[in-house]
Write an enzyme that holds these catalytic residues in place. Sequence first.
Site, PDB file in Angstrom:
ATOM      1  N   ASP A  34      35.407  10.220  13.369  1.00  0.00           N
ATOM      2  CA  ASP A  34      36.436  10.025  12.344  1.00  0.00           C
ATOM      3  C   ASP A  34      37.405   8.941  12.794  1.00  0.00           C
ATOM      4  O   ASP A  34      38.145   9.127  13.754  1.00  0.00           O
ATOM      5  CB  ASP A  34      37.162  11.363  12.139  1.00  0.00           C
ATOM      6  CG  ASP A  34      38.271  11.275  11.110  1.00  0.00           C
ATOM      7  OD1 ASP A  34      38.314  10.267  10.367  1.00  0.00           O
ATOM      8  OD2 ASP A  34      39.081  12.213  11.055  1.00  0.00           O
TER       9      ASP A  34
ATOM     10  N   ASP B 265      39.885   7.527  10.963  1.00  0.00           N
ATOM     11  CA  ASP B 265      41.215   7.497  10.349  1.00  0.00           C
ATOM     12  C   ASP B 265      41.928   8.850  10.348  1.00  0.00           C
ATOM     13  O   ASP B 265      42.986   9.003   9.746  1.00  0.00           O
ATOM     14  CB  ASP B 265      41.128   6.951   8.914  1.00  0.00           C
ATOM     15  CG  ASP B 265      40.174   7.751   8.046  1.00  0.00           C
ATOM     16  OD1 ASP B 265      39.664   8.797   8.524  1.00  0.00           O
ATOM     17  OD2 ASP B 265      39.934   7.342   6.893  1.00  0.00           O
TER      18      ASP B 265
ATOM     19  N   ASP C  21      41.254  11.699   8.963  1.00  0.00           N
ATOM     20  CA  ASP C  21      41.317  12.528   7.751  1.00  0.00           C
ATOM     21  C   ASP C  21      40.371  13.736   7.825  1.00  0.00           C
ATOM     22  O   ASP C  21      40.210  14.466   6.856  1.00  0.00           O
ATOM     23  CB  ASP C  21      41.030  11.692   6.494  1.00  0.00           C
ATOM     24  CG  ASP C  21      39.586  11.210   6.430  1.00  0.00           C
ATOM     25  OD1 ASP C  21      38.854  11.354   7.434  1.00  0.00           O
ATOM     26  OD2 ASP C  21      39.189  10.680   5.373  1.00  0.00           O
TER      27      ASP C  21
ATOM     28  N   ASP D 228      33.287   8.901   9.365  1.00  0.00           N
ATOM     29  CA  ASP D 228      33.237   7.779   8.430  1.00  0.00           C
ATOM     30  C   ASP D 228      32.474   6.602   9.033  1.00  0.00           C
ATOM     31  O   ASP D 228      32.090   6.632  10.208  1.00  0.00           O
ATOM     32  CB  ASP D 228      34.656   7.374   8.004  1.00  0.00           C
ATOM     33  CG  ASP D 228      35.622   7.336   9.187  1.00  0.00           C
ATOM     34  OD1 ASP D 228      35.253   6.697  10.196  1.00  0.00           O
ATOM     35  OD2 ASP D 228      36.704   7.949   9.120  1.00  0.00           O
TER      36      ASP D 228
ATOM     37  N   ASN E 195      14.098  11.770  -5.427  1.00  0.00           N
ATOM     38  CA  ASN E 195      13.589  12.900  -6.202  1.00  0.00           C
ATOM     39  C   ASN E 195      14.561  13.334  -7.288  1.00  0.00           C
ATOM     40  O   ASN E 195      14.147  13.772  -8.359  1.00  0.00           O
ATOM     41  CB  ASN E 195      13.308  14.090  -5.284  1.00  0.00           C
ATOM     42  CG  ASN E 195      12.783  15.282  -6.048  1.00  0.00           C
ATOM     43  OD1 ASN E 195      11.661  15.255  -6.556  1.00  0.00           O
ATOM     44  ND2 ASN E 195      13.601  16.318  -6.191  1.00  0.00           N
TER      45      ASN E 195
ATOM     46  N   ASP F 167      16.072  16.568 -11.371  1.00  0.00           N
ATOM     47  CA  ASP F 167      15.000  15.671 -10.936  1.00  0.00           C
ATOM     48  C   ASP F 167      14.985  14.400 -11.776  1.00  0.00           C
ATOM     49  O   ASP F 167      15.138  14.453 -13.004  1.00  0.00           O
ATOM     50  CB  ASP F 167      13.641  16.359 -11.060  1.00  0.00           C
ATOM     51  CG  ASP F 167      13.311  17.192  -9.834  1.00  0.00           C
ATOM     52  OD1 ASP F 167      14.241  17.735  -9.223  1.00  0.00           O
ATOM     53  OD2 ASP F 167      12.116  17.312  -9.502  1.00  0.00           O
TER      54      ASP F 167
ATOM     55  N   ASP G  37      14.040  10.818   1.083  1.00  0.00           N
ATOM     56  CA  ASP G  37      14.233  12.267   1.073  1.00  0.00           C
ATOM     57  C   ASP G  37      13.189  12.959   0.184  1.00  0.00           C
ATOM     58  O   ASP G  37      12.846  12.456  -0.888  1.00  0.00           O
ATOM     59  CB  ASP G  37      15.649  12.538   0.518  1.00  0.00           C
ATOM     60  CG  ASP G  37      16.017  14.004   0.511  1.00  0.00           C
ATOM     61  OD1 ASP G  37      16.006  14.615   1.586  1.00  0.00           O
ATOM     62  OD2 ASP G  37      16.296  14.539  -0.584  1.00  0.00           O
TER      63      ASP G  37
ATOM     64  N   GLU H 185      10.176  11.735   4.300  1.00  0.00           N
ATOM     65  CA  GLU H 185      10.256  13.161   4.618  1.00  0.00           C
ATOM     66  C   GLU H 185       9.205  13.866   3.766  1.00  0.00           C
ATOM     67  O   GLU H 185       9.506  14.403   2.708  1.00  0.00           O
ATOM     68  CB  GLU H 185      11.649  13.720   4.314  1.00  0.00           C
ATOM     69  CG  GLU H 185      11.786  15.173   4.743  1.00  0.00           C
ATOM     70  CD  GLU H 185      12.821  15.971   3.944  1.00  0.00           C
ATOM     71  OE1 GLU H 185      13.221  17.044   4.402  1.00  0.00           O
ATOM     72  OE2 GLU H 185      13.217  15.541   2.841  1.00  0.00           O
TER      73      GLU H 185
END
Length: 653
Positions: free
Chosen positions: A54, A56, A58, A62, A134, A320, A356, A398
Site C-alpha cells: 500500500d 498511500d 489507504d 495499489d 467468461n 456470462d 480466467d 486457467e
Amino acid sequence: MRRFRILAGLALASICLFSCDKPGGNQGNKTPQIEKGEHLADVTYQVNVYSFADSDGDGWGDLKGVTQHLDYFESLGVSALWLSPVQAAMSYHGYNVTDYNAINPKLGTEADFKDLINQAKAKGIGIYMDYVLNHSGSDNAWFKSACANPTGPYRDYYVLSENPTADVAAGKIDNYGGAKAPGMGNWYTVTGGSTGYKGRLHFLVDMSKKTVTVTQTTATPQSPCTGSPKCWLWIGDEGGVGLYETSANIFEITIDVDTSWGFLIRTSLTTWDGGTKWGGDGSGLTFGTPYKINNTTAADITFGGTALYYFASFDKSMPDLNYGPYDKASESAAFKDLAASADKWIKMGVAGLRLDAVIWIYQNQTAANVAFLKSWYDHCNATWKAGGGQGDFYMVGEAWCDNAEQMAPYYKGLPSNFNFYYWYTLKDRIKKARGDDFAKTVLYFRGLFKAQRPGFIDAIKLTNHDEDRAAEDLGKSLEKEKLAAAVLLTSPGKPYIYQGEELGYWGNKGGGDEYVRAPIKWTKTGTVPTTALGGKVDNSMLSASISVEAQSADEASLLSVYRKFSQARNTYKALARGEISEVSSSNPAIALWTMSYEGQTVLVAHNFGAGVVSVNVPGGGLSAEGILVSNGVVTANDTSLTLGAYASAVFAQ
Ligand code: MG
C-alpha cells in the site's frame, strides 16, 4: 549407464557463486541476490495488487505499491508479474469487471499502470494482466444496457432468454457450446418482467368493453367497497377486493397490492362457475393501456410484459458474456469489444495475459472453448507482433479441469496453461515421502502437452489465490515448504510463485478466500493493508519473524531458499530450459532427474522424506565441488549421494 556431462565452465561459476553454500548447509555470507540481466529462469510472481503493498496508506494495496517493490522481484529472480485484475470492478478481487478499458481507482490510475509497466520493463520484468472473458460484473454498463433495452446493441453481449427451458431444448443457447445442459451455473431473473407486482395501482374495469386498465399511481388508496359490489378484484393472497361502480358498467379502485401471480376479475365471490371468472389471454398487461378480459379462457392477468432471464456460471453478480456460435466467436460484438480493450493494454506494453476460468466460456465444452481461445490468442498475438513485440505473445489459461488429460487439449488454443496437477502430485508425494516417481509424472504431463502443442509452456505452480495455501497443505512444515520450493524451481517449465508462498504463508478458504490472499508483511513492525480484505487476516501468521525483513536476514529462511534456487535457475541454462530425463532411484524417497540443454547437463536430487538417505547414482562423478545449489544436508562422493531430511541439491558432474 548414463554419464553426466561435466560442466567445466559452470562448475567454475558454481564455486564463485555458491561458495557460501557448501554441502551441509553452511551458509555464512549474505543472502544471494539475483544479478541484473538476462532472466533465464522464466519465473513469474503472482501479485494480489489489492493486498501486496500500500503506497498511500489507504489500506488497499495499489499499483504504486507494486512499482515500489520491483527490487523485491529482482531479488527473487522474477521475470514477469501476473497481476490480479486491475480493471474497474465491483469487488476487491476484481473478477467482476465493470469497465475493461479503465483502471480500478482503488488501485491507482492509468498513469500508475503505465509507470509500473515501464519501470518493470527496465528491470527485465514483464507485466501480465488477468483477463476475465467468461463474464463481466453485473454493474458493467454493457449488462445494464442489455437488460434495460432488449433491442439495443448490448443485448447479444450476454446470455439472455425469455424462456431458458425452451431455448436450451431448442439448442439456441450458444454459450452452452452445443450442449443441452450447462456444466455449471444458473439462470437469474432480470429486473421486472415477471408475473407479480408490489405497489399502488388504480384499476378500472369497463364491463361494456370487457377491458381492465391498470395505472401506476400515487393517489390516496381506498378501502375496498363493502356494500354489495357487482365486481371484485381477485389478487395476491388477500382474495376478493370489492370495486366501486363509478358509472354504468365502470368499476374502479385505487389500492396497494402485493401479488406474486397477478390478478383476476370476478363477478361473484361465491362461485367460480357460470362465467364469473374474468381473466386474460396469457399475455402480460401494459400499464395505462386497456387490456382485454374474457370469462371463457380466463388466464391470470400478469404485470409488466415478458419475463427475461440471464445466465451466470459463477454468481448472479457475474453474468456470462456471450460470443455466439463458437466457430464464429471472433465475429461477435462482445469479442470485438473485448479484443479492442486487450489491444489497448498490449499497445501500452503489457507482456502477457492470464485468462480466467476459460473452461466456462462455453460451459466446459472443450472443442468450443479451444476454438474460442485460439481466435482470442491469434488476435492478441497479431497485436503484439504489429507493435514490435519479440517472439510470440505470452498467454496462460486457467483451464482448471479435473485432471491433466482433460486440460491438455487446451494447448491447442493457448501456448501456456496452469498445471494444477503438478502441485496435486507434488504434495501427495511429499506427504507419502515418495520421490522416486516424480520425474516420471512430470514427463507424463509433458508428453500429454507436447502431443497437443510442441512448443507448449508448462505453467507449473504450487498454489494460487483460489486454493488452500501450500504451507497449509504441508502441515506448516518449513522443511517441506523448502523442499517444495526447491522442486518447483528445479523442474522444467515456467514456475509461478504465489504472493506469500515464498514467506511460508499458510491459510485455507474455510473462513473465506481472503485467508489465502494475505498482504505481504514487509517489515518486522510495519502494518499491512487489510481494508480490501475486510480485515479477514490471520494476524498470528503475520508475525515479525515471517516478514521479508526478518527472512532476508536469515540465510536459512524459506525466502532465502527461493532466492537461492531462483538464482541458480537464472544462472544455468540446463536448469532453466533443459529437457528432463528420469534417473532411476534406489530409494523410494529420493527423486532424481537430469536437465539437459545445448550440451549442458545437471543432476537434480531431492529427498521427499524425513530420513537421512544414501543412494547410488548411476554414472557417478558427484562431488562437493560440483554442487551448484543445495538446501539441507548433502554429501556426495562419486556414485554415493546422501541427502538429509527434505534436502535438495543440483550437481554439475
Ligand atoms: Mg493504497
